[in-house]
Enzyme design. Structure first.
Site, mmCIF file in Angstrom:
data_model
loop_
_atom_site.group_PDB
_atom_site.id
_atom_site.type_symbol
_atom_site.label_atom_id
_atom_site.label_comp_id
_atom_site.label_asym_id
_atom_site.label_seq_id
_atom_site.Cartn_x
_atom_site.Cartn_y
_atom_site.Cartn_z
ATOM 1 N N ASP A 81 38.150 49.709 32.137
ATOM 2 C CA ASP A 81 39.128 49.228 31.160
ATOM 3 C C ASP A 81 39.441 50.361 30.162
ATOM 4 O O ASP A 81 38.538 51.118 29.782
ATOM 5 C CB ASP A 81 38.485 48.021 30.443
ATOM 6 C CG ASP A 81 39.437 47.295 29.516
ATOM 7 O OD1 ASP A 81 40.655 47.309 29.771
ATOM 8 O OD2 ASP A 81 38.947 46.684 28.535
ATOM 9 N N HIS A 82 40.676 50.465 29.758
ATOM 10 C CA HIS A 82 41.102 51.474 28.771
ATOM 11 C C HIS A 82 40.560 52.866 29.079
ATOM 12 O O HIS A 82 39.945 53.510 28.221
ATOM 13 C CB HIS A 82 40.702 51.066 27.348
ATOM 14 C CG HIS A 82 41.498 49.910 26.840
ATOM 15 N ND1 HIS A 82 42.808 50.035 26.408
ATOM 16 C CD2 HIS A 82 41.186 48.605 26.721
ATOM 17 C CE1 HIS A 82 43.262 48.847 26.042
ATOM 18 N NE2 HIS A 82 42.297 47.953 26.239
ATOM 19 N N ASP A 103 45.024 54.289 30.205
ATOM 20 C CA ASP A 103 45.717 53.826 29.001
ATOM 21 C C ASP A 103 46.289 55.025 28.257
ATOM 22 O O ASP A 103 45.604 55.678 27.473
ATOM 23 C CB ASP A 103 44.758 53.043 28.103
ATOM 24 C CG ASP A 103 45.448 52.580 26.813
ATOM 25 O OD1 ASP A 103 46.666 52.812 26.672
ATOM 26 O OD2 ASP A 103 44.759 51.997 25.957
ATOM 27 N N GLY A 218 42.907 38.954 25.206
ATOM 28 C CA GLY A 218 43.122 37.661 25.872
ATOM 29 C C GLY A 218 42.169 36.555 25.475
ATOM 30 O O GLY A 218 42.318 35.439 25.953
ATOM 31 N N ASN A 238 42.354 39.918 30.065
ATOM 32 C CA ASN A 238 41.197 40.637 29.522
ATOM 33 C C ASN A 238 40.574 39.826 28.403
ATOM 34 O O ASN A 238 41.255 39.485 27.419
ATOM 35 C CB ASN A 238 41.645 42.002 28.977
ATOM 36 C CG ASN A 238 41.934 42.989 30.073
ATOM 37 O OD1 ASN A 238 42.060 42.609 31.233
ATOM 38 N ND2 ASN A 238 42.042 44.246 29.720
ATOM 39 N N THR A 241 36.115 39.295 23.090
ATOM 40 C CA THR A 241 35.626 39.004 21.738
ATOM 41 C C THR A 241 35.069 37.597 21.558
ATOM 42 O O THR A 241 33.996 37.420 20.981
ATOM 43 C CB THR A 241 36.773 39.230 20.724
ATOM 44 O OG1 THR A 241 37.140 40.603 20.800
ATOM 45 C CG2 THR A 241 36.344 38.900 19.306
HETATM 46 P P1 13P Z 1 39.577 40.562 23.313
HETATM 47 O O1 13P Z 1 38.317 41.286 22.919
HETATM 48 O O2 13P Z 1 40.481 40.353 22.147
HETATM 49 O O3 13P Z 1 39.307 39.319 24.076
HETATM 50 O O4 13P Z 1 40.379 41.553 24.272
HETATM 51 C C1 13P Z 1 39.741 42.120 25.374
HETATM 52 C C2 13P Z 1 40.565 43.213 25.947
HETATM 53 O O5 13P Z 1 41.770 43.235 25.847
HETATM 54 C C3 13P Z 1 39.856 44.275 26.682
HETATM 55 O O6 13P Z 1 40.731 45.260 27.149
#
Ligand code: 13P
Length: 290
Positions: A81-82, A103, A218, A238, A241
């Site tokens: 991711d990223h 990204d 998300g 995604n 949090t």
């Molecule tokens: P949240 O931490 O806001 O759920 O987003 C996760 C995210 O976008 C990881 O790339």
């Protein structure tokens, strides 16, 4: 089983559901994600953000993610991711990740295209899928940790920030990416106020690009918004949090009846995270499980 992103997303798109992509910077989140997906018999994506290297490095957690994916009863994609650097992307491919994100969304359009093309060439030669991002997904001042400053007042500015459908079409044609992360009002981290999502924009982008679209930031939305976003073309969500927070909440709730051992906290927090994942998966895969 270890699965390919492209196949999992294409299947989901055909049946109008979305696949959750859980960030798992520790063993407990990996186990919770796999158990939740197996309980519901749905595919899942385990992902490691380059920005989470401060919690655990890609070299440490990556092989564990792959191992759990291989031993799972459901299809599990392992995704970077990223990805910001080509070094991290190369490393993820070497470890055996089946998908990577480049990204370069903070670069200008041409540079984003160039960097993405380079990654697509490298990744596709290893049969690895690629996600890229166009537009700007902000980070809330409460968590997320993925880089950009929050901006509370987007009035009149969304056209510069949200993904433009015409540019998205050009981007996908020029880069040949497998899926595209777009900006339409979601925010990484904890929502400090009710998000105001431009859900119509998802449909406009999907109609012209025809690739599965990715929602970042998300976790923390309401069910109605998730379902409409999925109907309009979001196929990868995604999610980090609010699951992370659910783990902490369980520990806080139990603080009045202190446990004797560390492992007891680990175990109840893992269960709390799993329950949070199950709630999310039930919404995202509603169409599949009908
Ligand atoms: P949240 O931490 O806001 O759920 O987003 C996760 C995210 O976008 C990881 O790339």
């Amino acid at each position: 089983m270890l699965a390919k992103l492209k196949e999992v997303l294409n299947e989901a798109r055909k049946n109008e559901y979305a696949v959750a992509a859980f960030n798992t910077p520790n063993l407990e989140m990996i186990r919770a994600a796999i158990r939740a997906a197996e309980d519901l018999d749905v595919p899942v994506i385990l992902q490691h953000a380059e920005g989470h290297d401060n919690l655990i490095s890609l070299e440490e957690i990556g092989p564990i993610m792959i191992d759990y994916a291989k031993r799972s009863r459901v299809p599990v994609v392992v995704h970077l991711d990223h990805g910001k650097s080509i070094e991290a992307i190369r490393k993820a491919i070497e470890i055996g990740f089946t998908s990577v994100m480049i990204d370069a969304s903070d670069c200008d359009f041409e540079t984003n295209v160039e960097k993405t093309k380079e990654v697509v060439k490298l990744a596709h030669s290893h049969d690895v899928s690629v996600e890229a991002e166009l537009g700007h997904v902000f980070t809330s001042s409460l968590g997320g940790g993925e880089g950009r400053e929050p901006d509370d007042d987007l009035v009149g500015k969304t056209d510069d920030i949200y993904t433009d459908p015409i540019l998205a079409k050009k981007f996908v044609e020029e880069t040949n990416v497998d899926c595209l992360a777009i900006a339409f009002g979601t925010v990484h981290g904890i929502y400090l106020k009710e998000p105001n999502l431009d859900l119509r924009r998802i449909k406009d982008i999907y109609e012209v690009t025809n690739v599965p679209l990715v929602m970042h930031g998300g976790s923390g939305l309401n069910e109605v918004d998730y379902l409409e976003a999925i109907r309009n073309g979001i196929t990868k969500i995604n999610y980090y949090t609010y699951a992370n927070r659910a783990g902490a909440a369980v520990i806080k709730r139990n603080i009045k009846t202190p446990k004797l051992f560390f492992e007891d906290y680990v175990s109840i927090a893992t269960q709390g995270i799993k329950e949070n994942y199950i709630q999310a998966l039930k919404i995202f895969t509603q169409q599949k499980r009908k």
